[in-house]
Write an enzyme that holds these catalytic residues in place. Structure first.
Site, PDB file in Angstrom:
ATOM      1  N   ASP A   1       8.615   0.922  -1.292  1.00  0.00           N
ATOM      2  CA  ASP A   1       8.888  -0.267  -0.794  1.00  0.00           C
ATOM      3  C   ASP A   1       9.140  -0.644   0.500  1.00  0.00           C
ATOM      4  OD1 ASP A   1       8.918  -3.203  -0.819  1.00  0.00           O
ATOM      5  OD2 ASP A   1       9.834  -2.787  -2.677  1.00  0.00           O
TER       6      ASP A   1
ATOM      7  N   ARG B   1      -3.547 -13.453   0.978  1.00  0.00           N
ATOM      8  CA  ARG B   1      -3.904 -12.976   0.203  1.00  0.00           C
ATOM      9  C   ARG B   1      -3.551 -10.787   0.976  1.00  0.00           C
ATOM     10  NH1 ARG B   1      -1.101 -12.097  -4.491  1.00  0.00           N
ATOM     11  NH2 ARG B   1      -2.085 -11.383  -5.605  1.00  0.00           N
TER      12      ARG B   1
ATOM     13  N   SER C   1      11.651  -8.607  -7.372  1.00  0.00           N
ATOM     14  CA  SER C   1      10.556  -9.787  -6.392  1.00  0.00           C
ATOM     15  C   SER C   1      11.499 -10.625  -6.203  1.00  0.00           C
ATOM     16  CB  SER C   1       9.577  -9.886  -6.548  1.00  0.00           C
ATOM     17  OG  SER C   1       8.548 -10.176  -5.319  1.00  0.00           O
TER      18      SER C   1
ATOM     19  N   HIS D   1       6.250  -1.486  -3.557  1.00  0.00           N
ATOM     20  CA  HIS D   1       6.620  -2.826  -3.966  1.00  0.00           C
ATOM     21  C   HIS D   1       6.696  -3.133  -5.373  1.00  0.00           C
ATOM     22  CE1 HIS D   1       9.038  -6.610  -3.863  1.00  0.00           C
ATOM     23  NE2 HIS D   1       7.517  -7.289  -4.443  1.00  0.00           N
TER      24      HIS D   1
END
Length: 383
Positions: free
Chosen positions: A318, A218, A149, A351
């Site tokens: 992703d 979030r 990432s 992801h």
């Protein structure tokens, strides 16, 4: 404001001043890390792991902290990154609130948290700090640098800015630049935090904390970390039982997927510093390995020197770091003369698959590392 440092964390002091790419410098800064395994005599078996935005340096259980880490199934004796063979280092990102110096850390000029006085942070600053760590541990050249990432971005910056620092490279769900969709999502996350009245231009406290902004940031992040395929398979259109619904408020929670996002967000808030979130998020938006090559990212990748072999892993589902970005990395590294294998994974988890799809990712990483020369296995030495 608080830092959240796991037991067993170690630190290396950065040079003071530590110059930042976009201007300014840090004084008295440090980088948090943990290690597993044993460095061999010729220092040929060191692997550096560079993390995404939110993890700490505790990738797996070790002597100093036996609690399971965020990549427990990947790192350890007999695991894909086998600590009977490799000396493994995991660095917490510069700018984080998990041990490394960041906006929540004390500013040595006045003892108060840096807050927005922290210098502008770039991915490249994190790469330079990681290089200090490697050198301070007495390592001339890493066997391999592993980045996932945001850590995949940091790993590429490390290889580009410090030629020859690693012989091999594993890039997992990484990118050589930020794409507009990812920038847009992160922009919305930052806006949610900044528009929370309790953010107060970065001057908040534990009792006056921008909880709603962090919850929304979030939730937006979690939506992009997984795939529509997984959301559908995992939750479908299942509704909450009557006693779990938010019927007492207009437009309250009604579906299982809403409840999951809410619970996930509430576990995150008060466990991560909002200013650190803002700084690290923006550092990813700014990153482009091609900026010194007329905006040509592949040329930037092709300019990387000293990497002999690489494995690039991506996930077909992703949406945050889409698969074409990993293909771009692989193509660029090949142009650099690096023997590169690109594996597009069919994982449905999007992801975050590299955190949960142990079967696919573990097999790929283990297979790559088995081909590399390093120290012999020492079965009686445990991480």
């Amino acid at each position: 404001m608080a830092e959240f440092i796991p037991p067993g964390t170690r630190w290396v002091d950065l040079p003071s001043p530590f110059p930042m790419k976009r201007g300014g410098a840090l004084h008295g800064a440090r980088l948090a890390f943990e290690t597993w395994g044993q460095l061999n005599d010729d220092q040929s078996n060191a692997i550096l792991i560079l993390t995404g935005m939110s993890p700490d340096a505790h990738a797996a259980a070790n002597t100093d902290n036996p609690a399971p880490g965020w990549w427990e199934w990947m790192v350890g004796p007999g695991k894909p990154i086998d600590t009977r063979r490799w000396f493994v280092i995991c660095a917490n990102a510069l700018g984080s609130c998990k041990g490394s110096t960041g906006p929540a850390s004390p500013n040595p000029a006045n003892g108060a948290p840096y807050r927005l006085e922290f210098p502008e942070l770039s991915v490249e600053d994190g790469a330079d700090a990681a290089t200090v760590l490697v050198r301070e541990l007495g390592i001339t050249r890493l066997a391999c640098v592993v980045g996932n990432s945001m850590g995949g971005m940091t790993a590429l910056a490390l290889l580009a800015r410090h030629p020859g620092i690693a012989r091999y490279h594993i890039n997992i769900c990484g990118a050589a630049r930020a794409l507009p969709f990812s920038i847009a999502i992160r922009s919305l996350q930052r806006e949610a935090i900044r528009l929370d009245a309790h953010w107060n231009n970065g001057d908040y406290s534990d009792t006056q904390y921008p909880e709603n902004g962090m919850r929304m940031a979030r939730k937006l992040g979690v939506v992009t970390y997984r795939s529509a395929l997984e959301w559908d398979g995992r939750f479908g259109r299942v509704r909450l039982d009557a006693d779990r619904r938010g019927d007492d408020e207009p437009f309250g929670l009604e579906f299982e997927v809403e409840s999951y996002l809410e619970a996930h967000a509430r576990r995150f808030v008060h466990r991560y510093d909002p200013n650190c979130y803002l700084y690290l998020s923006r550092s990813m938006d700014w990153f482009d390995l091609g900026e010194c090559h007329d905006g040509d990212t592949v040329r930037g990748l092709a300019a990387i020197e000293g990497v002999e072999r690489a494995l690039v892993l991506g996930v077909k589902t992703d949406i945050l770091f889409p698969i074409q970005q990993q293909e771009e990395i692989a193509n660029g590294l090949r142009r650099a003369g690096c023997d590169t294998r690109f594996l597009p994974m069919p994982s449905p988890q999007g992801h975050d698959a590299f955190l949960v799809d142990a079967e696919r990712f573990g097999l790929a990483v283990a297979g790559f590392l088995r081909m590399l020369p390093a120290a012999e296995f020492v079965a009686d030495k445990v991480a």
